[in-house]
Design a protein around this motif. Structure first.
Motif, PDB file in Angstrom:
ATOM      1  N   CYS A 114     112.887 -28.075 -78.727  1.00  0.00           N
ATOM      2  CA  CYS A 114     112.922 -28.374 -77.291  1.00  0.00           C
ATOM      3  C   CYS A 114     111.494 -28.256 -76.774  1.00  0.00           C
ATOM      4  CB  CYS A 114     113.835 -27.370 -76.576  1.00  0.00           C
ATOM      5  SG  CYS A 114     113.896 -27.616 -74.783  1.00  0.00           S
ATOM      6  N   ALA A 115     111.149 -29.054 -75.773  1.00  0.00           N
ATOM      7  CA  ALA A 115     109.823 -28.938 -75.165  1.00  0.00           C
ATOM      8  C   ALA A 115     109.950 -29.114 -73.669  1.00  0.00           C
ATOM      9  CB  ALA A 115     108.873 -29.992 -75.746  1.00  0.00           C
ATOM     10  N   THR A 116     109.016 -28.492 -72.945  1.00  0.00           N
ATOM     11  CA  THR A 116     108.956 -28.660 -71.495  1.00  0.00           C
ATOM     12  C   THR A 116     107.486 -28.796 -71.132  1.00  0.00           C
ATOM     13  OG1 THR A 116     109.576 -27.703 -69.360  1.00  0.00           O
ATOM     14  CG2 THR A 116     109.234 -26.121 -71.147  1.00  0.00           C
ATOM     15  N   LEU A 117     107.086 -30.025 -70.824  1.00  0.00           N
ATOM     16  CA  LEU A 117     105.663 -30.366 -70.751  1.00  0.00           C
ATOM     17  C   LEU A 117     105.278 -30.990 -69.416  1.00  0.00           C
ATOM     18  CD1 LEU A 117     105.620 -32.234 -74.226  1.00  0.00           C
ATOM     19  CD2 LEU A 117     105.310 -29.785 -73.852  1.00  0.00           C
ATOM     20  N   GLY A 118     106.216 -31.046 -68.470  1.00  0.00           N
ATOM     21  CA  GLY A 118     105.950 -31.722 -67.206  1.00  0.00           C
ATOM     22  C   GLY A 118     106.469 -33.158 -67.218  1.00  0.00           C
ATOM     23  N   MET A 119     105.905 -33.967 -66.313  1.00  0.00           N
ATOM     24  CA  MET A 119     106.419 -35.340 -66.154  1.00  0.00           C
ATOM     25  C   MET A 119     106.040 -36.218 -67.348  1.00  0.00           C
ATOM     26  SD  MET A 119     105.753 -36.081 -62.138  1.00  0.00           S
ATOM     27  CE  MET A 119     104.195 -35.249 -61.970  1.00  0.00           C
ATOM     28  N   LEU A 120     106.976 -37.063 -67.762  1.00  0.00           N
ATOM     29  CA  LEU A 120     106.745 -37.947 -68.919  1.00  0.00           C
ATOM     30  C   LEU A 120     106.877 -39.406 -68.524  1.00  0.00           C
ATOM     31  CD1 LEU A 120     108.887 -36.430 -71.840  1.00  0.00           C
ATOM     32  CD2 LEU A 120     106.440 -36.068 -71.381  1.00  0.00           C
ATOM     33  N   GLU A 121     106.074 -40.248 -69.163  1.00  0.00           N
ATOM     34  CA  GLU A 121     106.259 -41.696 -69.109  1.00  0.00           C
ATOM     35  C   GLU A 121     107.259 -42.080 -70.200  1.00  0.00           C
ATOM     36  OE1 GLU A 121     104.891 -43.790 -67.020  1.00  0.00           O
ATOM     37  OE2 GLU A 121     103.628 -42.279 -66.041  1.00  0.00           O
ATOM     38  N   PRO A 122     107.966 -43.215 -70.029  1.00  0.00           N
ATOM     39  CA  PRO A 122     108.949 -43.608 -71.050  1.00  0.00           C
ATOM     40  C   PRO A 122     108.367 -43.676 -72.465  1.00  0.00           C
ATOM     41  CG  PRO A 122     109.265 -44.915 -69.071  1.00  0.00           C
ATOM     42  CD  PRO A 122     108.034 -44.094 -68.838  1.00  0.00           C
ATOM     43  N   GLN A 141     112.120 -37.174 -56.716  1.00  0.00           N
ATOM     44  CA  GLN A 141     112.344 -38.409 -57.463  1.00  0.00           C
ATOM     45  C   GLN A 141     111.516 -38.445 -58.764  1.00  0.00           C
ATOM     46  OE1 GLN A 141     114.783 -40.714 -56.756  1.00  0.00           O
ATOM     47  NE2 GLN A 141     114.270 -41.507 -58.788  1.00  0.00           N
ATOM     48  N   ASP A 142     110.312 -37.815 -58.743  1.00  0.00           N
ATOM     49  CA  ASP A 142     109.504 -37.757 -59.967  1.00  0.00           C
ATOM     50  C   ASP A 142     110.276 -37.048 -61.075  1.00  0.00           C
ATOM     51  OD1 ASP A 142     107.291 -38.906 -58.684  1.00  0.00           O
ATOM     52  OD2 ASP A 142     106.565 -36.941 -58.002  1.00  0.00           O
ATOM     53  N   ARG A 143     110.982 -35.980 -60.696  1.00  0.00           N
ATOM     54  CA  ARG A 143     111.771 -35.235 -61.695  1.00  0.00           C
ATOM     55  C   ARG A 143     112.880 -36.128 -62.239  1.00  0.00           C
ATOM     56  NH1 ARG A 143     108.690 -30.997 -63.135  1.00  0.00           N
ATOM     57  NH2 ARG A 143     110.351 -29.563 -63.694  1.00  0.00           N
ATOM     58  N   LEU A 144     113.571 -36.812 -61.326  1.00  0.00           N
ATOM     59  CA  LEU A 144     114.688 -37.678 -61.762  1.00  0.00           C
ATOM     60  C   LEU A 144     114.175 -38.788 -62.679  1.00  0.00           C
ATOM     61  CD1 LEU A 144     116.593 -37.837 -58.347  1.00  0.00           C
ATOM     62  CD2 LEU A 144     117.352 -36.641 -60.418  1.00  0.00           C
ATOM     63  N   ASP A 145     112.987 -39.326 -62.379  1.00  0.00           N
ATOM     64  CA  ASP A 145     112.433 -40.405 -63.215  1.00  0.00           C
ATOM     65  C   ASP A 145     112.170 -39.910 -64.634  1.00  0.00           C
ATOM     66  OD1 ASP A 145     112.553 -42.037 -61.014  1.00  0.00           O
ATOM     67  OD2 ASP A 145     110.397 -41.956 -60.573  1.00  0.00           O
ATOM     68  N   THR A 146     111.612 -38.701 -64.740  1.00  0.00           N
ATOM     69  CA  THR A 146     111.358 -38.151 -66.079  1.00  0.00           C
ATOM     70  C   THR A 146     112.669 -37.925 -66.824  1.00  0.00           C
ATOM     71  OG1 THR A 146     109.225 -37.178 -65.561  1.00  0.00           O
ATOM     72  CG2 THR A 146     110.461 -36.108 -67.318  1.00  0.00           C
ATOM     73  N   LEU A 147     113.667 -37.407 -66.118  1.00  0.00           N
ATOM     74  CA  LEU A 147     114.968 -37.182 -66.784  1.00  0.00           C
ATOM     75  C   LEU A 147     115.531 -38.500 -67.312  1.00  0.00           C
ATOM     76  CD1 LEU A 147     116.510 -34.596 -64.285  1.00  0.00           C
ATOM     77  CD2 LEU A 147     115.712 -34.151 -66.622  1.00  0.00           C
ATOM     78  N   GLN A 148     115.336 -39.561 -66.539  1.00  0.00           N
ATOM     79  CA  GLN A 148     115.818 -40.885 -66.960  1.00  0.00           C
ATOM     80  C   GLN A 148     115.071 -41.360 -68.214  1.00  0.00           C
ATOM     81  OE1 GLN A 148     118.284 -42.768 -66.334  1.00  0.00           O
ATOM     82  NE2 GLN A 148     117.490 -44.442 -67.603  1.00  0.00           N
ATOM     83  N   ALA A 149     113.754 -41.127 -68.239  1.00  0.00           N
ATOM     84  CA  ALA A 149     112.955 -41.536 -69.409  1.00  0.00           C
ATOM     85  C   ALA A 149     113.385 -40.760 -70.648  1.00  0.00           C
ATOM     86  CB  ALA A 149     111.468 -41.297 -69.129  1.00  0.00           C
TER      87      ALA A 149
END
Ligand code: SAM
Ligand code: DTB
Ligand code: SF4
Length: 338
Positions: A148-156, A191-199
């Motif tokens: 598992c990793a937690t690194l902040g916001m991710l691009e797809p 929304q930034d969080r939701l976008d990362t979750l989607q990616a």
């Protein structure tokens, strides 16, 4: 149609095959709040019933955390000791080496952990950070641990790269209700969080997403957080529920402590609304004591962070957790290999 009680397995299989998947129920904030407001024992009974129906083995997952890149984060999350904006005594460090991380992951595995979660105090990793993380993920995966990793916001494309390297779970918390979020952090949007979750979801990585209780929020905000999590489709596979660790120097250092029974309520409602998730009793266990932790397990928590440290703050030590699990008759506990 036969009225006899004789079992008819063939017919049953046929019926199962033609049944459409059950429609996912959307949780309104109001419905979640009604659950939170139920009489305590009724709520606990309901949560325990859901829990037993979905998790008959009743085991507690043991996940160990390691801060692989500590401090110096440009975000201003009001709870976090790793933000550069707050004077908490946490020094910025560089990313740990493959050797250091492998050593820590092996120790976690030998102590009984099955998942190893690597945290980095980044707003959003650069592509070259992802490459370095991929090496760490490969090494941990090679030990036979879930990663598992937690690194902040991710691009797809970054999420896809992590998946290819062997990442099983990505932790990215919504933390609170959308309408309370800007009271806690102003350097990014919900929304930034939701976008990362989607990616993360689109890349085929399992989602670990939860929040923090005790940041001065009202019950309606707790309900709003749980509704957001439960309405993700599918809901997260792991749901960490943190009790705020009040770190001196952070804006939330003097937040009103949470009533422990209200914390148990949030665990119970997470269990009821997300029946197949691993609900993790996360940060703040040092303040809860054995009896409240036992209530959390009763309410459906079936995962803990296991190891003497969270990211930069303390956690019950392995001996204390071993003793607690044994006392409660959980996990058929075996002696860690040292
Ligand atoms: N920088 C990444 C991010 O924000 O997603 C990953 C690391 S961050 C420390 C991971 C999570 O830890 C946060 O989303 C928050 O839910 C939790 N957390 C941080 N500080 C905390 C505290 N003082 N008490 C409880 N939970 C905390
Ligand atoms: C989560 O929900 N809680 C963990 C993990 N995900 C990364 C972090 C808790 C941090 C507590 C404060 C600290 O030690 O920094
Ligand atoms: Fe940075 Fe994550 Fe801490 Fe926020 S929670 S300040 S993003 S490390």
């Amino acid at each position: 149609m036969s009225t006899s009680n004789t079992a008819q397995p063939v017919q049953w299989h046929v019926r199962q095959a033609v049944q459409p998947a059950p429609e996912k129920r959307a949780w309104s904030v109001q419905a979640v709040q009604q659950l939170l407001d139920k009489p305590f024992l009724d709520l606990l009974f309901q949560a325990q019933s859901v829990h037993r129906a979905h998790w008959p083995e009743g085991d507690i997952e043991l996940a160990t955390l390691l801060s692989v890149k500590t401090g110096g984060c440009p975000e201003n999350c009001g709870y976090c000791p790793q933000s550069v904006e707050f004077d908490t005594g946490v020094k910025a460090e560089k990313l740990m080496s493959v050797e250091e991380v492998t050593h820590a992951a092996l120790a976690a595995k030998n102590a009984g952990a099955t998942r190893f979660c690597m945290g980095a105090a980044w707003r959003a990793p650069k592509d070259r950070d992802i490459e370095k993380m991929n090496a760490l993920i490969g090494a941990v995966k090679g030990l036979g641990l879930q990663t598992c990793a937690t690194l902040g916001m991710l691009e797809p494309h970054q999420a896809r790269s992590l998946r290819e390297a062997g990442l099983d779970y990505y932790n990215h918390n919504l933390d609170t209700a959308p309408e309370y979020y800007q009271d806690v952090v102003s350097t990014r949007e919900y929304q930034d969080r939701l976008d990362t979750l989607q990616a993360v979801r689109a890349a085929g990585i399992s989602v670990c997403c939860g929040g923090i209780i005790g940041m001065g929020e009202e019950t309606v905000h707790r309900a709003g957080l749980i509704a957001q999590l439960a309405n993700l489709n599918p809901h997260p596979e792991s749901v960490p529920i943190n009790s705020l660790v009040r770190v001196p120097g952070t804006p939330l250092a003097d937040a009103e402590p949470v009533d422990p029974l209200d914390f148990v309520r949030v665990i119970a409602v997470a269990r009821i609304t997300m029946p197949t998730a691993r609900v993790r009793l996360s940060a703040g266990r040092q303040q809860l004591g054995d009896a409240v932790q036992a209530l959390c397990f009763m309410a459906g928590a079936n995962s803990i962070f296991y190891g003497d440290k969270l990211l930069v703050t303390g956690n019950p030590d392995v001996e204390a957790d071993t003793a607690l699990l044994r006392k409660l008759g959980l996990n058929d506990y075996k002696q860690p290999v040292c």
